[in-house]
Design an enzyme around this catalytic site. Structure first.
Site, PDB file in Angstrom:
ATOM      1  N   TRP A  56      57.025  35.214  39.892  1.00 27.11           N
ATOM      2  CA  TRP A  56      57.596  36.132  38.677  1.00 27.11           C
ATOM      3  C   TRP A  56      59.095  36.350  39.130  1.00 27.11           C
ATOM      4  O   TRP A  56      59.917  36.199  38.224  1.00 27.11           O
ATOM      5  CB  TRP A  56      56.788  37.328  38.340  1.00 27.11           C
ATOM      6  CG  TRP A  56      55.668  37.190  37.925  1.00 27.11           C
ATOM      7  CD1 TRP A  56      54.279  37.237  38.432  1.00 27.11           C
ATOM      8  CD2 TRP A  56      55.311  36.370  36.464  1.00 27.11           C
ATOM      9  NE1 TRP A  56      53.479  36.804  37.564  1.00 27.11           N
ATOM     10  CE2 TRP A  56      53.956  36.477  36.479  1.00 27.11           C
ATOM     11  CE3 TRP A  56      55.977  35.992  35.430  1.00 27.11           C
ATOM     12  CZ2 TRP A  56      53.207  35.837  35.233  1.00 27.11           C
ATOM     13  CZ3 TRP A  56      55.393  35.545  34.339  1.00 27.11           C
ATOM     14  CH2 TRP A  56      54.109  35.288  34.156  1.00 27.11           C
TER      15      TRP A  56
ATOM     16  N   ASP B 181      41.155  31.185  37.790  1.00 23.84           N
ATOM     17  CA  ASP B 181      41.016  32.672  38.161  1.00 23.84           C
ATOM     18  C   ASP B 181      39.442  32.675  38.807  1.00 23.84           C
ATOM     19  O   ASP B 181      38.885  31.700  38.716  1.00 23.84           O
ATOM     20  CB  ASP B 181      41.098  33.635  37.222  1.00 23.84           C
ATOM     21  CG  ASP B 181      41.276  34.964  37.749  1.00 23.84           C
ATOM     22  OD1 ASP B 181      41.615  35.101  38.714  1.00 23.84           O
ATOM     23  OD2 ASP B 181      41.017  35.804  36.863  1.00 23.84           O
TER      24      ASP B 181
ATOM     25  N   TYR C 262      46.670  29.059  35.889  1.00 22.45           N
ATOM     26  CA  TYR C 262      45.943  29.182  37.274  1.00 22.45           C
ATOM     27  C   TYR C 262      44.453  29.311  36.898  1.00 22.45           C
ATOM     28  O   TYR C 262      43.736  29.602  35.680  1.00 22.45           O
ATOM     29  CB  TYR C 262      46.317  30.293  38.104  1.00 22.45           C
ATOM     30  CG  TYR C 262      46.585  31.801  37.531  1.00 22.45           C
ATOM     31  CD1 TYR C 262      45.467  32.681  37.844  1.00 22.45           C
ATOM     32  CD2 TYR C 262      47.405  32.131  36.391  1.00 22.45           C
ATOM     33  CE1 TYR C 262      45.678  33.670  37.180  1.00 22.45           C
ATOM     34  CE2 TYR C 262      47.283  33.420  36.044  1.00 22.45           C
ATOM     35  CZ  TYR C 262      46.518  34.267  36.528  1.00 22.45           C
ATOM     36  OH  TYR C 262      46.422  35.601  35.641  1.00 22.45           O
TER      37      TYR C 262
ATOM     38  N   GLU D 184      47.904  38.393  29.696  1.00 28.12           N
ATOM     39  CA  GLU D 184      46.943  37.291  30.368  1.00 28.12           C
ATOM     40  C   GLU D 184      45.757  37.017  29.710  1.00 28.12           C
ATOM     41  O   GLU D 184      44.934  37.956  29.578  1.00 28.12           O
ATOM     42  CB  GLU D 184      46.758  37.854  31.804  1.00 28.12           C
ATOM     43  CG  GLU D 184      48.162  38.293  32.516  1.00 28.12           C
ATOM     44  CD  GLU D 184      47.895  39.224  33.806  1.00 28.12           C
ATOM     45  OE1 GLU D 184      46.724  38.929  34.356  1.00 28.12           O
ATOM     46  OE2 GLU D 184      48.267  40.018  33.840  1.00 28.12           O
TER      47      GLU D 184
ATOM     48  N   GLU E  66      43.136  30.361  33.285  1.00 29.65           N
ATOM     49  CA  GLU E  66      43.760  31.595  32.940  1.00 29.65           C
ATOM     50  C   GLU E  66      45.200  31.515  32.753  1.00 29.65           C
ATOM     51  O   GLU E  66      45.887  30.473  33.423  1.00 29.65           O
ATOM     52  CB  GLU E  66      43.758  32.838  33.770  1.00 29.65           C
ATOM     53  CG  GLU E  66      44.614  34.215  33.567  1.00 29.65           C
ATOM     54  CD  GLU E  66      43.956  35.292  34.308  1.00 29.65           C
ATOM     55  OE1 GLU E  66      44.708  36.432  34.087  1.00 29.65           O
ATOM     56  OE2 GLU E  66      43.073  35.140  35.060  1.00 29.65           O
TER      57      GLU E  66
ATOM     58  N   THR F   2      51.507  34.634  29.858  1.00 29.29           N
ATOM     59  CA  THR F   2      52.590  34.404  29.250  1.00 29.29           C
ATOM     60  C   THR F   2      53.875  34.802  30.024  1.00 29.29           C
ATOM     61  O   THR F   2      53.875  35.644  30.846  1.00 29.29           O
ATOM     62  CB  THR F   2      52.816  35.214  27.809  1.00 29.29           C
ATOM     63  OG1 THR F   2      52.971  36.659  28.130  1.00 29.29           O
ATOM     64  CG2 THR F   2      51.509  34.786  26.824  1.00 29.29           C
TER      65      THR F   2
END
Length: 470
Positions: free
Chosen positions: A428, A52, A50, A4, A58, A61
């Protein structure tokens, strides 16, 4: 594995800064909000994009199962973020605001605020996190020696407890962690975050969330940071006999190491003994060399032994460079070494004090992700920074999800939804088509690349394609 990356952001019109970071960031994310009604989305390559806390764009992967694959997707994030920045520049120009958006892949801004580059590693649920952290911590604390991004530390007179003078640090993140292992992320940043969010079958897996690492520009630096950590985790899980090197004071140690490029910082062990930072790395490296001799070759996918040999080669050369203080064998591969060489050259040529603003500008511009503008980009294009992967592989990662993890399934769903205009909600694990009737698929296996329920979900979207156009 996954990375990230939070980007620093600013906007300038010549020497005049016209917009606040939050204004620029909102402009960057405006196309996504208009399309998806959200600034937190998954994109077609399986990754998450997104806005952050602190107005930092941000990029996280997609799940990757091999080292070079992860580097490709990490670098794809730079391409995607820069494309958004260019679009924002065009939008602002139409509104009469001319200038450039700057995105910096670093970890500290000009007033001392820190933002992260977090690593995620999938480990077995059977390994207690506390025990894992205890074994891993000495390596992570000293890892900055081999993969730090480097920076000039400027003392902040208003910072409570500021004790370090002006000087070059090998790590950007070392001064901004306050605990060894904790569930916090921003209030009291730890080296390892213990929040139990496996993003997978919680009975089988846990996610090791490492938030101490620097954001790297050079591909070999990313490879060494991630590859060496992967090898250490494998050794811990295989119980190959890594010695107990637990330190008495993790936080004091990590700060001191950052200011000593010789690696000779003396660390006090919990058992009362002492060891240098370089010796910790040398011991772990020697065990990694022995581990590779017995490491099983991945059968289908994963990081191959040949690739791990590349990691060990760079690791060994870097440790030798630290020991001899001759960095010529690694000065095109390791970020902090590349940067220090650059700063030293400018400092000598201009007879500059280390605190000179011109050196601070070089320090920062190294991390500008815009091709042809950022110093890193210029150096790499001239062959002064070595590659680990290729532009073609990175370009492919911008568009397509990894084929060897469940991100492939997520990518299929997202690409179908985008083509058909189907409303979907994705994270996710969970993938939902919202109408006509909600249909949900949960993917708890991070290694699954085929799934009949995903096929059915896509077929459902195709069947109702007309309803999405009405």
């Amino acid at each position: 594995m996954g990375i990230e990356t939070e980007y620093g952001i600013t906007y300038t019109d010549g020497d005049i800064r016209k917009l606040r970071p939050d204004e620029i960031a909102r402009t960057m994310f405006r196309p996504l909000v208009e399309k998806y009604a959200s600034s937190n989305v998954f994109i077609s390559n399986g990754s998450r994009l997104y806005l952050d806390v602190g107005s930092h764009p941000e990029y996280a992967t997609a799940e990757c199962d091999s080292l070079t694959q992860l580097i490709n997707y990490e670098k794809a994030g730079d391409v995607i973020a820069d494309s958004m920045a260019k679009t924002a520049e065009g939008t602002l120009a139409k509104e009469g605001i001319d200038g450039q958006v700057y995105l910096f892949k670093n970890n500290v801004d000009s007033v001392g605020n820190s933002y992260g580059c977090h690593e995620n590693y999938l480990v077995g649920r059977s390994m207690p996190l506390k025990a894992l952290g205890k074994r891993l911590m000495p390596f992570l604390i000293t890892r900055q020696l081999i993969s730090g991004a480097g920076r000039i530390h400027h003392p902040n007179p208003t910072a409570k407890g500021e004790t370090f003078p002006l000087g070059f640090c090998i790590s950007q993140r070392a001064d901004h962690v306050w605990e060894g292992v904790s569930s916090a992320t921003t209030r009291s940043r730890p080296i390892i975050n213990t929040r139990d969010e496996p993003h997978a079958d919680s009975h089988s897996y846990r996610r090791l969330h490492v938030i101490v690492g620097d954001a790297n520009m050079a591909e070999p630096s990313i490879a060494l940071k991630i590859g060496s950590t992967q090898l250490v985790l494998e050794m811990i899980e295989a119980e190959v006999g890594l010695p107990n090197l637990e330190l008495a004071n993790d936080i004091a140690s990590i700060r001191e190491i950052s200011r000593d490029q010789t690696g000779s910082t003396l660390l006090i062990l919990k058992d009362g003994g002492t060891i240098t930072a370089l010796e910790v790395q040398q011991i772990v490296y020697q065990h990694a060399v022995a581990w590779l001799e017995q490491r099983p070759e991945p059968e289908i996918s994963g990081t191959s032994n040949d690739e791990m040999r590349r990691v060990l080669d760079l690791w060994g050369r870097m440790l030798e460079a630290i020991e001899t203080q001759d960095f010529s064998a690694v000065d095109t591969e390791i970020d902090w070494v590349i940067k220090k060489k650059l700063l030293d050259r400018y400092q000598v040529r201009g007879n500059l004090d280390l605190g000179d603003p011109r050196l601070a500008q070089i320090d920062l511009t190294y991390h500008d992700i815009r091709p042809g503008r950022g110093l890193f980009s210029v150096l790499q294009s001239r062959g002064l920074i070595k590659r680990w992967t290729t532009d073609d592989a990175i370009a492919h990662a911008v568009e397509e999800a990894p084929m060897t993890t469940r991100a492939h399934l997520r990518g299929r769903i997202l690409q179908a939804a985008d083509k058909l205009g189907a409303p979907v909600t994705v994270d996710w694990m969970r993938h939902k088509v919202n109408r006509p009737e909600p249909q949900t698929v949960e993917l708890g296996d991070p290694f699954a690349t085929e799934n009949a329920e995903v096929d059915q979900l896509i077929e459902y979207m195709l069947t109702h394609a007309e309803s999405y156009r009405s």
